[in-house]
Design an enzyme around this catalytic site. Structure first.
Site, PDB file in Angstrom:
ATOM      1  N   ARG A   1       4.399  -3.711 -13.747  1.00 52.06           N
ATOM      2  CA  ARG A   1       3.315  -4.929 -13.698  1.00 52.06           C
ATOM      3  C   ARG A   1       1.949  -4.707 -14.106  1.00 52.06           C
ATOM      4  NH1 ARG A   1       4.187  -7.231  -7.840  1.00 52.06           N
ATOM      5  NH2 ARG A   1       5.127  -4.875  -7.523  1.00 52.06           N
TER       6      ARG A   1
ATOM      7  N   GLY B   1      -0.365   6.130  -3.249  1.00 52.44           N
ATOM      8  CA  GLY B   1      -1.172   6.413  -4.514  1.00 52.44           C
ATOM      9  C   GLY B   1      -1.674   5.058  -4.964  1.00 52.44           C
TER      10      GLY B   1
HETATM   11  C1  UD1 Z   1       7.132  -1.146   1.015  1.00 51.38           C
HETATM   12  C2  UD1 Z   1       7.582  -1.276   2.332  1.00 51.38           C
HETATM   13  C3  UD1 Z   1       7.254  -2.575   3.052  1.00 51.38           C
HETATM   14  C4  UD1 Z   1       5.882  -2.675   3.269  1.00 51.38           C
HETATM   15  C5  UD1 Z   1       5.076  -2.591   1.693  1.00 51.38           C
HETATM   16  C6  UD1 Z   1       3.621  -2.545   1.887  1.00 51.38           C
HETATM   17  C7  UD1 Z   1       9.601   0.081   2.481  1.00 51.38           C
HETATM   18  C8  UD1 Z   1      11.103   0.147   2.451  1.00 51.38           C
HETATM   19  N1  UD1 Z   1       9.039  -0.954   2.398  1.00 51.38           N
HETATM   20  O1  UD1 Z   1       7.638  -2.116   0.318  1.00 51.38           O
HETATM   21  O2  UD1 Z   1       7.614  -2.507   4.438  1.00 51.38           O
HETATM   22  O3  UD1 Z   1       5.348  -3.862   3.601  1.00 51.38           O
HETATM   23  O4  UD1 Z   1       5.503  -1.487   1.040  1.00 51.38           O
HETATM   24  O5  UD1 Z   1       3.266  -2.468   0.287  1.00 51.38           O
HETATM   25  O6  UD1 Z   1       8.976   1.274   2.598  1.00 51.38           O
HETATM   26  N2  UD1 Z   1       7.488   4.716  -4.240  1.00 51.38           N
HETATM   27  C9  UD1 Z   1       7.850   5.915  -4.708  1.00 51.38           C
HETATM   28  N3  UD1 Z   1       9.242   6.170  -4.961  1.00 51.38           N
HETATM   29  C10 UD1 Z   1      10.082   5.187  -4.648  1.00 51.38           C
HETATM   30  C11 UD1 Z   1       9.755   3.953  -4.179  1.00 51.38           C
HETATM   31  C12 UD1 Z   1       8.591   3.675  -3.984  1.00 51.38           C
HETATM   32  O7  UD1 Z   1       7.020   6.746  -4.739  1.00 51.38           O
HETATM   33  O8  UD1 Z   1      11.253   5.542  -5.064  1.00 51.38           O
HETATM   34  C13 UD1 Z   1       6.379   4.409  -3.807  1.00 51.38           C
HETATM   35  C14 UD1 Z   1       5.639   3.289  -4.882  1.00 51.38           C
HETATM   36  O9  UD1 Z   1       5.048   4.051  -6.030  1.00 51.38           O
HETATM   37  C15 UD1 Z   1       4.551   2.578  -4.186  1.00 51.38           C
HETATM   38  C16 UD1 Z   1       5.137   2.657  -2.961  1.00 51.38           C
HETATM   39  O10 UD1 Z   1       5.843   3.866  -2.653  1.00 51.38           O
HETATM   40  O11 UD1 Z   1       3.320   3.020  -4.319  1.00 51.38           O
HETATM   41  C17 UD1 Z   1       5.712   1.351  -2.173  1.00 51.38           C
HETATM   42  O12 UD1 Z   1       6.776   1.153  -2.886  1.00 51.38           O
HETATM   43  P1  UD1 Z   1       7.531  -0.201  -3.178  1.00 51.38           P
HETATM   44  O13 UD1 Z   1       8.678  -0.136  -4.029  1.00 51.38           O
HETATM   45  O14 UD1 Z   1       6.419  -1.167  -3.720  1.00 51.38           O
HETATM   46  O15 UD1 Z   1       7.699  -0.666  -1.583  1.00 51.38           O
HETATM   47  P2  UD1 Z   1       7.653  -2.213  -1.407  1.00 51.38           P
HETATM   48  O16 UD1 Z   1       8.972  -2.937  -1.606  1.00 51.38           O
HETATM   49  O17 UD1 Z   1       6.603  -2.970  -1.720  1.00 51.38           O
HETATM   50 CA    CA Z   2       4.762  -2.804  -3.185  1.00 53.03          CA
END
Ligand code: UD1
Ligand code: CA
Length: 455
Positions: free
Chosen positions: A15, A101
């Protein structure tokens, strides 16, 4: 018990619509990840690990200081999977603190509170109350403890009504975390390995899970697009200006100043609108910065006044100097006390001693100017012969007339006077008057050119 701070930073950040990996987007002039690393550093963790994936090498290069541990998450299979990549090299006896991050405004104070309020063997999640919790994982409590976290996409109506959300930040013992992560499945609405599922596993193993609330949403906000990046920028700037006002710095408008680095100020400093400070800036007591100035890596002595529209980088002044309007100080410009640098003057890699004035339309480069010197309007030190740079020296009390070119290497003696319009390429002795221009001639009977008839 040692502390491993593990920062999840593997997400793509689609995004942002940018070639730059999300965690390298700049907030107050520093990559998002840099802010999180600063927070981690303030917590005195003995182990800091970044889980990286998208834009991997670029992220690593940006923070190649050697003290960080890196764990590659080649495929983004969810937050639980991400943390798992960091676990093999995490010391068993440590506590793990998970940061993100793209959550750059979180303060070390809040993290410390989370750590302090959680007994070593327990787990805690950092939560926050939101008016509109849509999209976030909900904190489900039993009594005052947390029983599980349910993601928006997996939540039923009762769970969706909960306004306390998961910020993602959590702490827990490394050995147990490793075991829970190994047991994660991806049988959920998004087919991901959810880090949040470890909460229910912990409860199931009889481990107490605390929910510690952050004071404000801004502190824990995640940055996904340029709009949120701009919001975070404003919030961070407001925080910095608040701190400075608390220390006694005056601002014409706290909303119209930008600090992209460290700004240290003495007493009674006043900063007008649209001043931008970058890098390391120090302002002495009573310094006044008028509107529209860029100040990067500078140290300004007490009582110095910077008029509007100056650009200053890598410069230093003593006390009571006056700069601008429209002056440019470049790296290595060192002004002593009571020096005046006026409009459309550029100074580079030069020293100007006490009480000297360079007031109008002048270039001073690779020059040493003594005390009490006056440099007339439109003077240029010709420091570059096309290949090499050369030095100009102007002695104490010298007077350089207007429109003079000083062809370096050249030395003007103390107390010497250089008449206007001279091109000086030979040294001038102390107290000498030197004039270098052709005698003024009048041409009798001279006719102005006339416009030719069209053919
Ligand atoms: C996650 C949380 C949710 C919380 C929200 C807050 C989980 C399952 N859910 O959801 O409870 O309310 O954050 O913003 O944890 N990332 C990785 N590798 C991956 C996936 C994610 O490094 O495989 C990192 C992303 O760069 C990001 C963060 O983890 O910085 C959050 O990932 P994202 O997929 O955005 O989680 P949400 O669905 O927002
Ligand atoms: Ca997120």
């Amino acid at each position: 018990m040692g502390l491993s701070t593990i920062i999840l930073a593997a997400g793509q950040g689609t995004r942002m619509r940018s070639d730059l990996p999300k965690v390298l987007q700049l907030l107050a002039g520093r990559p998002l990840l840099g802010h999180v690393l600063d927070c981690a550093a303030a917590l005195a963790a003995d182990d800091v690990c970044v889980v990286y994936g998208h834009g991997g090498e670029a992220v690593k290069t940006a923070f190649a200081d050697g003290s960080l541990r890196w764990a590659l998450q080649a495929e983004q299979l969810g937050t639980g999977h991400a943390l798992q990549q960091a676990m093999p090299a995490t010391p068993e006896s440590n506590r793990v603190l998970v940061l993100f991050g793209d959550v750059p405004l979180l303060t070390p104070e809040t993290c410390q509170r989370l750590l302090d309020e959680t007994p070593a063997g327990d787990v805690a999640v950092l939560s926050v109350d939101m008016a509109d919790p849509t999209g976030y994982g909900r904190i489900i409590r039993e009594g005052n403890k947390v029983s599980c976290i349910v993601e928006e996409k997996d939540a039923g109506p009762d769970e969706k009504a909960v306004r306390e959300i998961n910020t993602g930040v959590l702490v827990g013992p490394a050995d147990k975390m490793r075991a829970w992560l190994a047991g994660l499945g991806n049988d959920n609405a998004q087919g991901e390995y959810y880090l949040t599922d470890v909460i229910a596993m912990a409860v199931n193993d009889g481990v107490v899970v605390h929910g510690v609330k952050a004071d404000s949403w801004t502190e824990v906000m995640g940055i996904n697009d340029k709009k949120q990046l701009a919001e975070a920028e404003r919030a961070l700037q407001a925080r910095r200006v608040d701190e400075l006002m608390h220390q006694g710095v005056g601002f014409a408008d706290p909303a119209r100043v930008d600090i992209r680095g460290t700004l240290r100020c003495g007493k009674d400093v006043f900063i007008d609108v649209n001043a931008v400070f970058e890098g390391d800036v120090e302002l002495g007591d009573g310094v006044k910065i008028e509107s529209n100035n860029l100040v990067r890596d500078c140290r300004l002595g007490a009582g110095t006044l910077v008029h509007s529209n100056c650009h200053m980088e890598g410069a230093q002044t003593g006390n009571d100097c006056e700069i601008g309007p429209f002056a440019r100080l470049r790296p290595g410009a060192e002004l002593a006390n009571n020096v005046k640098v006026g409009n459309f003057v550029e100074i580079k890699k030069s020293t100007v001693a006490d009480g000297s004035k360079v007031n109008h339309l002048t270039y001073i480069g690779d020059t040493e100017i003594g005390t009490g010197v006056n440099v007339g309007a439109g003077t240029i030190t010709c420091n570059y012969d096309g290949v090499n740079k050369h030095k100009t020296t102007i002695g104490d009390g010298a007077f350089i007339g207007s429109g003079v070119e000083l062809v370096a290497p050249v030395r003007i003696g103390a107390g010497a006077t250089v008449g206007a319009g001279a091109t000086i390429s030979k040294d001038v002795d102390d107290d000498q008057l030197v004039i270098e221009r052709s005698r003024q001639k009048a041409i009798p009977g001279w006719k102005k050119p006339t416009k030719k008839e069209a053919e």
